[in-house]
Design an enzyme around this catalytic site. Sequence first.
Site, PDB file in Angstrom:
ATOM      1  N   GLU A 132      43.335  44.977  52.550  1.00 21.15           N
ATOM      2  CA  GLU A 132      43.278  43.596  52.951  1.00 21.15           C
ATOM      3  C   GLU A 132      44.130  43.189  54.128  1.00 21.15           C
ATOM      4  O   GLU A 132      44.952  41.965  54.007  1.00 21.15           O
ATOM      5  CB  GLU A 132      43.463  42.537  51.938  1.00 21.15           C
ATOM      6  CG  GLU A 132      42.459  42.876  50.693  1.00 21.15           C
ATOM      7  CD  GLU A 132      42.608  42.046  49.590  1.00 21.15           C
ATOM      8  OE1 GLU A 132      43.601  41.049  49.563  1.00 21.15           O
ATOM      9  OE2 GLU A 132      41.655  42.119  48.488  1.00 21.15           O
ATOM     10  N   ASN A 161      41.120  49.480  52.480  1.00 23.60           N
ATOM     11  CA  ASN A 161      40.275  48.783  51.661  1.00 23.60           C
ATOM     12  C   ASN A 161      40.237  47.284  52.106  1.00 23.60           C
ATOM     13  O   ASN A 161      41.314  46.773  52.339  1.00 23.60           O
ATOM     14  CB  ASN A 161      40.697  49.113  50.290  1.00 23.60           C
ATOM     15  CG  ASN A 161      40.030  48.411  49.147  1.00 23.60           C
ATOM     16  OD1 ASN A 161      38.677  48.784  49.096  1.00 23.60           O
ATOM     17  ND2 ASN A 161      40.458  47.602  48.139  1.00 23.60           N
ATOM     18  N   HIS A 166      32.709  41.804  46.777  1.00 26.67           N
ATOM     19  CA  HIS A 166      32.870  40.852  45.851  1.00 26.67           C
ATOM     20  C   HIS A 166      31.689  39.738  46.364  1.00 26.67           C
ATOM     21  O   HIS A 166      31.693  39.096  47.327  1.00 26.67           O
ATOM     22  CB  HIS A 166      34.144  40.023  45.831  1.00 26.67           C
ATOM     23  CG  HIS A 166      35.098  40.796  45.335  1.00 26.67           C
ATOM     24  ND1 HIS A 166      35.232  41.194  43.886  1.00 26.67           N
ATOM     25  CD2 HIS A 166      36.158  41.509  45.883  1.00 26.67           C
ATOM     26  CE1 HIS A 166      36.349  42.267  43.663  1.00 26.67           C
ATOM     27  NE2 HIS A 166      36.934  42.097  44.974  1.00 26.67           N
ATOM     28  N   GLU A 194      34.981  47.453  44.472  1.00 31.44           N
ATOM     29  CA  GLU A 194      35.529  46.123  43.329  1.00 31.44           C
ATOM     30  C   GLU A 194      34.159  45.416  43.381  1.00 31.44           C
ATOM     31  O   GLU A 194      34.375  44.157  43.099  1.00 31.44           O
ATOM     32  CB  GLU A 194      36.713  45.485  44.427  1.00 31.44           C
ATOM     33  CG  GLU A 194      37.920  46.253  44.615  1.00 31.44           C
ATOM     34  CD  GLU A 194      38.954  45.485  45.070  1.00 31.44           C
ATOM     35  OE1 GLU A 194      39.034  44.035  45.074  1.00 31.44           O
ATOM     36  OE2 GLU A 194      39.974  45.976  45.506  1.00 31.44           O
ATOM     37  N   ASP A 197      31.381  43.039  42.346  1.00 26.04           N
ATOM     38  CA  ASP A 197      31.006  42.371  41.441  1.00 26.04           C
ATOM     39  C   ASP A 197      30.038  41.239  41.911  1.00 26.04           C
ATOM     40  O   ASP A 197      30.015  41.099  43.262  1.00 26.04           O
ATOM     41  CB  ASP A 197      32.200  41.639  40.408  1.00 26.04           C
ATOM     42  CG  ASP A 197      33.287  40.969  41.612  1.00 26.04           C
ATOM     43  OD1 ASP A 197      32.960  40.863  42.419  1.00 26.04           O
ATOM     44  OD2 ASP A 197      34.195  40.645  41.041  1.00 26.04           O
TER      45      ASP A 197
HETATM   46  O1  9MR Z   1      41.514  41.419  39.434  1.00 27.13           O
HETATM   47  C1  9MR Z   1      42.985  41.171  39.952  1.00 27.13           C
HETATM   48  C2  9MR Z   1      43.461  39.789  39.175  1.00 27.13           C
HETATM   49  O2  9MR Z   1      43.610  40.329  37.852  1.00 27.13           O
HETATM   50  C3  9MR Z   1      44.683  39.443  40.031  1.00 27.13           C
HETATM   51  O3  9MR Z   1      45.108  38.481  39.302  1.00 27.13           O
HETATM   52  C4  9MR Z   1      44.511  39.490  41.359  1.00 27.13           C
HETATM   53  C5  9MR Z   1      45.673  39.122  42.018  1.00 27.13           C
HETATM   54  O4  9MR Z   1      45.665  39.071  43.225  1.00 27.13           O
HETATM   55  O5  9MR Z   1      44.011  40.583  41.893  1.00 27.13           O
HETATM   56  C6  9MR Z   1      42.785  40.830  41.515  1.00 27.13           C
HETATM   57  O6  9MR Z   1      42.277  42.032  41.785  1.00 27.13           O
HETATM   58  C7  9MR Z   1      42.205  41.740  43.562  1.00 27.13           C
HETATM   59  C8  9MR Z   1      42.402  43.421  43.979  1.00 27.13           C
HETATM   60  O7  9MR Z   1      43.491  43.816  43.572  1.00 27.13           O
HETATM   61  C9  9MR Z   1      42.171  43.396  45.482  1.00 27.13           C
HETATM   62  N1  9MR Z   1      40.764  42.707  46.050  1.00 27.13           N
HETATM   63  C10 9MR Z   1      40.668  41.488  45.049  1.00 27.13           C
HETATM   64  C11 9MR Z   1      40.695  41.367  43.832  1.00 27.13           C
HETATM   65  C12 9MR Z   1      40.444  40.174  43.277  1.00 27.13           C
HETATM   66  O8  9MR Z   1      41.086  39.188  43.504  1.00 27.13           O
END
Ligand code: 9MR
Length: 461
Positions: free
Chosen positions: A161, A203, A240, A269, A271
């Site tokens: 990111e 990513n 997402h 990722e 969803d």
């Molecule tokens: O699913 C993850 C969630 O449990 C955490 O609280 C969050 C914190 O930033 O991160 C989520 O996973 C993220 C991933 O690492 C990177 N892309 C976005 C995902 C959803 O926020």
Amino acid sequence: MRLTAKSVALIPAIATVAAAAIGATLITTPVANAATTLAAAAQQSGRYFGTAVAAYKLNDSTYTGILNREFDMVTAENEMKMDALEPNQNQFSYGTADRIVNLALNQGKRVRGHALAWHMQQPGWMQNMGGTQLRNAMLNHITQVATYYRGKIYAWDVVNEAFADGSSGGRRDSNLQRTGDDWIEAAFRAARAADPTAKLCYNDYNTDDWSHAKTQGVYRMVQDFKSRGVPIDCVGFQSHFNSQSPVPGNYQTTLQNFANLGVDVQITELDIEGSGSTQAQNYSRVTQACLAVARCTGITVWGIRDTDSWRASGTPLLFDGNGNKKQAYNSTLDALNAGGTTDPTTSTTTTTTTTTTTTTSNNPGNGACTATVSLNQWNEGFVATIRVTAGSSGLNGWRVTTTLSNATVTGSWNADRSGNSGSVNWTNVSYNGNVPAGGWTEFGFQGSGNGSGLNPTCSAR
Ligand code: 9MR
């Protein structure tokens, strides 16, 4: 026309024609008997089907039952992020992550490592760091973690990111970005040096629509990295999706265009918020897009049951809260069973060889130079960053000599090297030999032992 497993089995020629239309050298994989799990269905075309896993759920037998049955790739949802693995500087904490990694490997599943460098979920000690101190801390983190997991990781999200949302197409502001634009390539080089066997991915999210500035910005970076030999193997599309951010009509085009740069692409990722047949169709479309792109090597969903999701209220996953298969599960399975195109070159990890573009220069003469070292030492090893600064007439090439009395080089980037201990000579590679008068370039290496007393000296060549 939508191909089902059955129809493709009956008329494999259709898949061949579709593959030929894409224009690459492809092997089509029509499927004779429909598989009954996501992983088995994906494997028919040489792909994987993965999920994010949370360590604290591993005692839930419904959860682990589905995990064991359906998936052959695992991403730790939070347990391999910087804050989890290095809570105090140079003190690494692998226990929770290892529960996930070992469970996966013991069951013959593979692991996507997520994520080596990110502006979020940094440990507190790192959040307020900047400059060389932060750059070295990041490189040290990458080196330590990728070395620890060497041989166990299929692909690393090396950088996560890093691009801004909106219309700029540029980098996101962050403490890592403020260490210099080259932080991303430095991260990739350190990861390659530490684990030459893992695929190295960039990513991001909101990079699914080909027309978006952010997508274009990432594309230009990957194109630039490939042209200069920066070791990048893959690009992850988080994907997402919800009503504000639906599956774009050009999603497959985006995947294909990135793949055409010579990298694998992966859906990392996934969803999709919604329910019923609309959600099922969207899952099917995303799956079909991956299967139509030879270098789309796999799909990972961001959790197992809707209740496991970080966006649980949007019911975005393939199993309901009780672990029952949803309509979206069935449509995804059908799409996987329909088979896809594969690229034979992606079945093994390829080590990127350096191809470079020559940096244009208006400094024809050689000149004197100086070399300075910035050292990040921990108990058993170190990362050294050497800055080569040109004198008054600029450089067409440079040589640096370092002294490693009690240390051995284990990996290096941005320079060629002779030897790995004692007196070690470093010379420019083809893209960083030209340094304008007063300008500088940097190379680096990591080593075991004590990196003090490197005493770098520089001369023109
Ligand atoms: O699913 C993850 C969630 O449990 C955490 O609280 C969050 C914190 O930033 O991160 C989520 O996973 C993220 C991933 O690492 C990177 N892309 C976005 C995902 C959803 O926020």
